[in-house]
Structures are given as C-alpha cells and as structure tokens.
Motif scaffolding. Structure first.
Motif, PDB file in Angstrom:
ATOM      1  N   GLN A  15       0.829  -1.195   0.000  1.00 22.29           N
ATOM      2  CA  GLN A  15       0.000   0.000   0.000  1.00 22.29           C
ATOM      3  C   GLN A  15       0.871   1.256   0.000  1.00 22.29           C
ATOM      4  O   GLN A  15       1.770   1.417   0.827  1.00 22.29           O
ATOM      5  CB  GLN A  15      -0.918  -0.005   1.226  1.00 22.29           C
ATOM      6  N   ASP A 104      -5.448   3.369   7.962  1.00 18.46           N
ATOM      7  CA  ASP A 104      -6.680   3.962   7.441  1.00 18.46           C
ATOM      8  C   ASP A 104      -7.155   5.088   8.361  1.00 18.46           C
ATOM      9  O   ASP A 104      -7.574   6.154   7.895  1.00 18.46           O
ATOM     10  CB  ASP A 104      -7.782   2.902   7.349  1.00 18.46           C
ATOM     11  N   GLU A 142      -5.630   5.295  -1.348  1.00 17.03           N
ATOM     12  CA  GLU A 142      -5.501   3.860  -1.080  1.00 17.03           C
ATOM     13  C   GLU A 142      -4.964   3.106  -2.292  1.00 17.03           C
ATOM     14  O   GLU A 142      -4.171   2.168  -2.148  1.00 17.03           O
ATOM     15  CB  GLU A 142      -6.855   3.266  -0.672  1.00 17.03           C
TER      16      GLU A 142
END
Length: 213
Positions: A15, A104, A142
């Motif tokens: 990520q 997140d 993301e």
C-alpha cells in the motif's frame, strides 16, 4: 541478466499509504523492511515464515527479526492468528490487518483534513468538499493512483443512484484494501453483498464484519 530475467520471481503489492506515512505511525525503517518481507511471503502463500527465513532476505539477524516482530505485536500492528487448514491441521499465521486499520484511521484523520479547502464560501471549495470528491480522494490515496473519469462516475452512481452512504463506501474500500484488491469492481461486489444482507448503516456493517471475520 536483464530485468525481465527476474520477473519470474514475482512482485509484491504494498500500500502506497504505508510507504508514505509509516514514520507517522512510529514504525522504524527496520520494522518497515520486516513488514515488506511479511507481505512478500504472505503473497507467495507462506503466512508464517520462520525468523531465519525472514532474516535471510534482510540485513537483520534472526534475533533482531524476533525482537522486531515482538515490537510490532506490542504496538498492536501485528497479530499471530491460529488457523485450521483443509485437512484439519492447526497452525499459525501473521496478520497485518491491525496495521492497515490504524493506517486507514491516520489517513482519514490527517491526510484528508489537510487537503480540505478552507474557503468554505467559495464555489470551488464547496465542490471540493462534496462527498463524491472526498471519496474519490480516499480511493486515490488507497490505490496509489489517480482515478479515471469512468471510476469517478462509478462513485457518483453509488451515491446518487444506489444511495449508498459515504461511510458504507469507505468501509467497502477498507475491505478491498485488506484483500489487496485495488479495483472498484471489488468494492462494488462488497457493496452488493451488504445490500443483499440489508445492511444500511456503518454500524450494521461493522457488526456483520465482526460476526464473519
């Protein structure tokens, strides 16, 4: 040998948000290297590599790997889960989901807020503050890339035609990231599955996910 000669070794998906903001989560460079190794082994099907195997791919000793793994566990970025395979054998696996959930949360509280416009009375600012634009920005963070016009249209359809709540879409995006499926098609399948289960609020979705983890 050339680059193409090594393509058979495969690739590891990581990520971009982690690469950009790992230091903000108080993750050291050595810990990041270890996380990358855990991802690489996991994506090749080895969910519980030995410390010696992890060390062999780094400049770390097995003892240093053991210490870093424990530190990640203490920081609640990593867990060791017990699993049962198809033949009923019990084993362990490393689970990095807690890390990505905290990432997140950091991105939602810090990155998006820094990007929000301050002139709320300005027409452009109002557009930038729309749920559709904020969702598109979250997807781009993301996915680590810009969305295409068709992808932005898909997000608009979720909001305006399917009437999904923005928080529901964000939860579906989180599920896609945890599954390392960086596509709107995957998110759409998640949303349709929740719709079939008549889940209409983020609280209902969270309860559903807790029951089915």
């Amino acid at each position: 040998m050339h680059y193409n000669d090594f393509r058979t070794l495969g690739f590891t998906t990581l990520q971009n948000g982690l690469i950009a903001y790992y230091s903000q989560l108080n993750i050291s460079d050595a810990e990041l290297i270890l996380i990358i190794q855990l991802e690489a082994f996991s994506q090749r099907g080895d969910n519980f590599p030995a410390d010696e195997k992890l060390a062999a791919n780094t400049n770390l000793s097995p003892a240093e790997v053991t210490g870093l793994l424990q530190k990640l566990i203490d920081q609640k970025y990593l867990t060791i889960d017990q699993i049962t395979d198809s033949q009923g054998r019990i084993g362990n696996r490393y689970n990095l989901n807690p890390l990505y959930l905290k990432l997140d949360d950091y991105l939602a509280k810090n990155v998006n807020r820094r990007s929000e416009p301050t002139a709320a009375t300005n027409e452009a600012a109002e557009i930038d503050n729309s749920p559709q634009t904020q969702l598109a920005r979250q997807f781009e963070i993301e996915f680590g890339r810009y969305l295409s016009p068709l992808e932005r249209q898909e997000i608009a359809s979720w909001l305006n035609e399917d009437h999904y709540q923005p928080e529901i879409i964000k939860l579906a995006l989180r599920e896609a990231v945890l599954a390392q499926a960086y596509s709107l098609k995957y998110v759409d399948r998640v949303l349709l599955n929740w719709q079939r289960h008549n889940l209409k609020t983020s609280a209902e979705v969270e309860k559903f996910l807790q029951r089915n983890r």
